[in-house]
Design a protein around this motif. Structure first.
Motif, PDB file in Angstrom:
ATOM      1  N   VAL A  32       0.827  -1.205   0.000  1.00  0.00           N
ATOM      2  CA  VAL A  32       0.000   0.000   0.000  1.00  0.00           C
ATOM      3  C   VAL A  32       0.866   1.262   0.000  1.00  0.00           C
ATOM      4  N   HIS A  33       1.999   1.188   0.676  1.00  0.00           N
ATOM      5  CA  HIS A  33       2.876   2.357   0.681  1.00  0.00           C
ATOM      6  C   HIS A  33       3.422   2.656  -0.698  1.00  0.00           C
ATOM      7  N   GLU A  34       3.586   1.617  -1.503  1.00  0.00           N
ATOM      8  CA  GLU A  34       4.137   1.828  -2.840  1.00  0.00           C
ATOM      9  C   GLU A  34       3.065   2.128  -3.872  1.00  0.00           C
ATOM     10  N   GLU A  35       1.921   1.483  -3.750  1.00  0.00           N
ATOM     11  CA  GLU A  35       0.923   1.566  -4.821  1.00  0.00           C
ATOM     12  C   GLU A  35      -0.307   2.385  -4.447  1.00  0.00           C
ATOM     13  N   ALA A  39      -5.097   0.471  -4.106  1.00  0.00           N
ATOM     14  CA  ALA A  39      -4.502  -0.441  -5.096  1.00  0.00           C
ATOM     15  C   ALA A  39      -4.181  -1.802  -4.491  1.00  0.00           C
ATOM     16  N   LEU A  40      -4.644  -2.042  -3.285  1.00  0.00           N
ATOM     17  CA  LEU A  40      -4.364  -3.342  -2.666  1.00  0.00           C
ATOM     18  C   LEU A  40      -5.163  -4.443  -3.360  1.00  0.00           C
ATOM     19  N   SER A  41      -4.462  -5.429  -3.897  1.00  0.00           N
ATOM     20  CA  SER A  41      -5.145  -6.586  -4.466  1.00  0.00           C
ATOM     21  C   SER A  41      -4.552  -7.844  -3.852  1.00  0.00           C
ATOM     22  N   LEU A  42      -5.379  -8.877  -3.778  1.00  0.00           N
ATOM     23  CA  LEU A  42      -4.934 -10.088  -3.103  1.00  0.00           C
ATOM     24  C   LEU A  42      -3.841 -10.798  -3.890  1.00  0.00           C
ATOM     25  N   ARG A  43      -3.910 -10.671  -5.235  1.00  0.00           N
ATOM     26  CA  ARG A  43      -2.835 -11.237  -6.044  1.00  0.00           C
ATOM     27  C   ARG A  43      -1.500 -10.626  -5.668  1.00  0.00           C
ATOM     28  N   ASP A  44      -1.434  -9.306  -5.762  1.00  0.00           N
ATOM     29  CA  ASP A  44      -0.189  -8.616  -5.472  1.00  0.00           C
ATOM     30  C   ASP A  44       0.258  -8.878  -4.042  1.00  0.00           C
ATOM     31  N   THR A 107       1.368  12.934   8.495  1.00  0.00           N
ATOM     32  CA  THR A 107       2.068  13.323   7.277  1.00  0.00           C
ATOM     33  C   THR A 107       3.182  12.340   6.912  1.00  0.00           C
ATOM     34  N   SER A 108       3.656  11.575   7.876  1.00  0.00           N
ATOM     35  CA  SER A 108       4.742  10.647   7.571  1.00  0.00           C
ATOM     36  C   SER A 108       4.242   9.403   6.839  1.00  0.00           C
ATOM     37  N   ASP A 109       2.935   9.206   6.801  1.00  0.00           N
ATOM     38  CA  ASP A 109       2.387   8.024   6.132  1.00  0.00           C
ATOM     39  C   ASP A 109       0.955   8.333   5.717  1.00  0.00           C
ATOM     40  N   VAL A 110       0.827   8.848   4.507  1.00  0.00           N
ATOM     41  CA  VAL A 110      -0.475   9.356   4.086  1.00  0.00           C
ATOM     42  C   VAL A 110      -1.478   8.219   3.927  1.00  0.00           C
ATOM     43  N   ALA A 111      -1.002   7.075   3.423  1.00  0.00           N
ATOM     44  CA  ALA A 111      -1.919   5.947   3.262  1.00  0.00           C
ATOM     45  C   ALA A 111      -2.495   5.536   4.619  1.00  0.00           C
ATOM     46  N   ARG A 112      -1.636   5.502   5.618  1.00  0.00           N
ATOM     47  CA  ARG A 112      -2.105   5.163   6.958  1.00  0.00           C
ATOM     48  C   ARG A 112      -3.117   6.178   7.449  1.00  0.00           C
ATOM     49  N   TYR A 113      -2.830   7.446   7.178  1.00  0.00           N
ATOM     50  CA  TYR A 113      -3.765   8.512   7.553  1.00  0.00           C
ATOM     51  C   TYR A 113      -5.118   8.326   6.874  1.00  0.00           C
ATOM     52  N   GLN A 114      -5.071   8.000   5.585  1.00  0.00           N
ATOM     53  CA  GLN A 114      -6.324   7.802   4.852  1.00  0.00           C
ATOM     54  C   GLN A 114      -7.136   6.654   5.434  1.00  0.00           C
TER      55      GLN A 114
ATOM     56  N   PRO B 122      -8.133   7.399  -7.677  1.00  0.00           N
ATOM     57  CA  PRO B 122      -6.766   7.127  -8.141  1.00  0.00           C
ATOM     58  C   PRO B 122      -6.596   7.497  -9.601  1.00  0.00           C
ATOM     59  N   ASN B 123      -5.455   8.037  -9.919  1.00  0.00           N
ATOM     60  CA  ASN B 123      -5.085   8.393 -11.293  1.00  0.00           C
ATOM     61  C   ASN B 123      -5.958   9.485 -11.877  1.00  0.00           C
ATOM     62  N   PHE B 124      -6.644  10.199 -11.051  1.00  0.00           N
ATOM     63  CA  PHE B 124      -7.412  11.326 -11.573  1.00  0.00           C
ATOM     64  C   PHE B 124      -6.928  12.639 -10.972  1.00  0.00           C
ATOM     65  N   GLU B 125      -6.635  13.576 -11.863  1.00  0.00           N
ATOM     66  CA  GLU B 125      -6.387  14.951 -11.437  1.00  0.00           C
ATOM     67  C   GLU B 125      -7.164  15.867 -12.356  1.00  0.00           C
ATOM     68  N   PRO B 126      -7.856  16.827 -11.793  1.00  0.00           N
ATOM     69  CA  PRO B 126      -8.682  17.711 -12.616  1.00  0.00           C
ATOM     70  C   PRO B 126      -7.824  18.529 -13.576  1.00  0.00           C
ATOM     71  N   SER B 127      -8.387  18.805 -14.745  1.00  0.00           N
ATOM     72  CA  SER B 127      -7.698  19.667 -15.695  1.00  0.00           C
ATOM     73  C   SER B 127      -7.718  21.107 -15.195  1.00  0.00           C
ATOM     74  N   ALA B 128      -6.862  21.911 -15.764  1.00  0.00           N
ATOM     75  CA  ALA B 128      -6.766  23.306 -15.324  1.00  0.00           C
ATOM     76  C   ALA B 128      -8.080  24.037 -15.541  1.00  0.00           C
ATOM     77  N   GLU B 129      -8.750  23.750 -16.661  1.00  0.00           N
ATOM     78  CA  GLU B 129     -10.010  24.452 -16.932  1.00  0.00           C
ATOM     79  C   GLU B 129     -11.070  24.099 -15.908  1.00  0.00           C
ATOM     80  N   SER B 130     -11.136  22.820 -15.562  1.00  0.00           N
ATOM     81  CA  SER B 130     -12.138  22.412 -14.588  1.00  0.00           C
ATOM     82  C   SER B 130     -11.847  23.006 -13.222  1.00  0.00           C
TER      83      SER B 130
END
Lengths: 215, 215
Positions: A32-35, A39-44, A107-114, B122-130
DNA sequence: GTCTATAGCTGGATAGAC
DNA sequence: GTCTATCCAGCTATAGAC
């Protein structure tokens, strides 16, 4: 839980099982820290932990059970971190240090914060047991505020909103920077100047004040 | 943009095309309101809009393009809502009203709040216009603070952290309630008492203070 | 407990007829 | 532009041999 120690071997097995669980949870956090948290999937996860997907199910009933174990570890880290003994004695300094610890933790671990403080995983809610350590930490904040003569419940809410607001703006709008976190001491001073002078309890006054003075 | 009005028919088509796009975006918001922001799928969206999946691709290049259009609509709503003329004249009242509007905007539609102000997709960032309308709204806050004699940039940051912190705690820990939002007027008073009396600029003092007093 | 193999499903995105 | 039909990738979760 039930039929606990009919044989001493049971303890070994329980210990090994818990150890294996911990290893999986550790791998989950690494991933989770990397991806990213979503993005956590059981395969990975299985690949990262050096096992296969079905083996994961030998230790966890579902993906959400893994999230819950991750939550539990994070909550324990949080409680341990926030309840470490304070060097300072003066109430204001204690509060600043406490808030600073919270900021650093988040702030040292945003994923953990989320995972801990935002509800971003769909269909996941932490179990009561996993949640319990976080409550302990909040009790510490309450105690430190009381040392600074801040005792009203609403002021504890205002405190959490203020400190968490700094963290939230920081991670959302300036990740890795310090645009908001550097305002922490000033924020604590602002809060204490307000909360200390506020009347201790909303007395039996008829109306809070005349309306003209408020607006 | 290019080859604009060789024929008047072009305008009709452009208008119909934009109308169809708006309809899809509207259906996307309906779906997100019911199922959650992360639960948006093109299949469900197409079904909701009464079309099929490939037709969606006739109007949007990708799923993220749809998120961007949703973001654009939300940002416009935000700017319109926050820049409505104020009834009050007194600076403090204006600020309270402005903050109240922000709180109402956020708490009345949590999915919209998440898309606009938290980075949860994930993988979404708003465009400048939006994104542009949101900046306009922040300028309004800056202007209102200036009316209250709050002009330092760091105090704008402190302001956003405080108000957003109330909202964040509200939607995270007491959705649908008012445990934190009811503290808004008190929070504004606390903020103004601090920001108004603060020195206008960090003067050329040698050291902030002696270290002993701080800790 | 751990594996191989795979079911069963849902996702985004595309081909090609009309 | 809109459809039917489908591809292909990814996911969670399970069956069954060992």
């Amino acid at each position: 839980m039930s039929k606990s120690n009919r044989e001493p071997t049971t303890d070994w097995r329980e210990a090994r099982r818990r150890s294996a669980r911990e290893a999986i949870v550790g791998a989950a956090w690494d991933l989770v820290h990397e991806e990213g948290l979503a993005a956590l999937s059981l395969r990975d996860l299985a690949g990262r932990a050096g096992i296969t997907t079905p083996t994961v199910y030998a230790y966890f009933d579902s993906k959400n059970a893994i999230y819950d174990a991750m939550f539990g570890r994070a909550a324990t880290e949080f409680a341990d971190w926030m309840t470490q003994p304070q060097e300072a004695a003066e109430p204001t300094a204690v509060l600043v240090s406490h808030a600073r610890r919270f900021v650093e933790f988040c702030t040292s671990d945003v994923a953990r914060y989320q995972l801990l403080f935002q509800r971003t995983i769909p269909n996941f809610e932490p179990s009561a047991e996993s949640y319990e350590p976080a409550v302990r930490a909040l009790d510490t904040a309450r105690a430190y505020l009381a040392l600074a003569e801040v005792t009203q419940p609403k002021h504890l809410d205002l405190w959490t909103a203020l400190i968490n607001g700094l963290v939230d703006q920081q991670v959302s709008n300036d990740p890795g920077g310090e645009r908001w976190t550097r305002l922490l001491e000033e924020a604590v001073a602002m809060f204490l100047a307000h909360a200390r002078t506020a009347p201790a309890v909303q007395g039996p006054r008829s109306k809070p004040r005349d309306r003209g003075a408020r607006r």
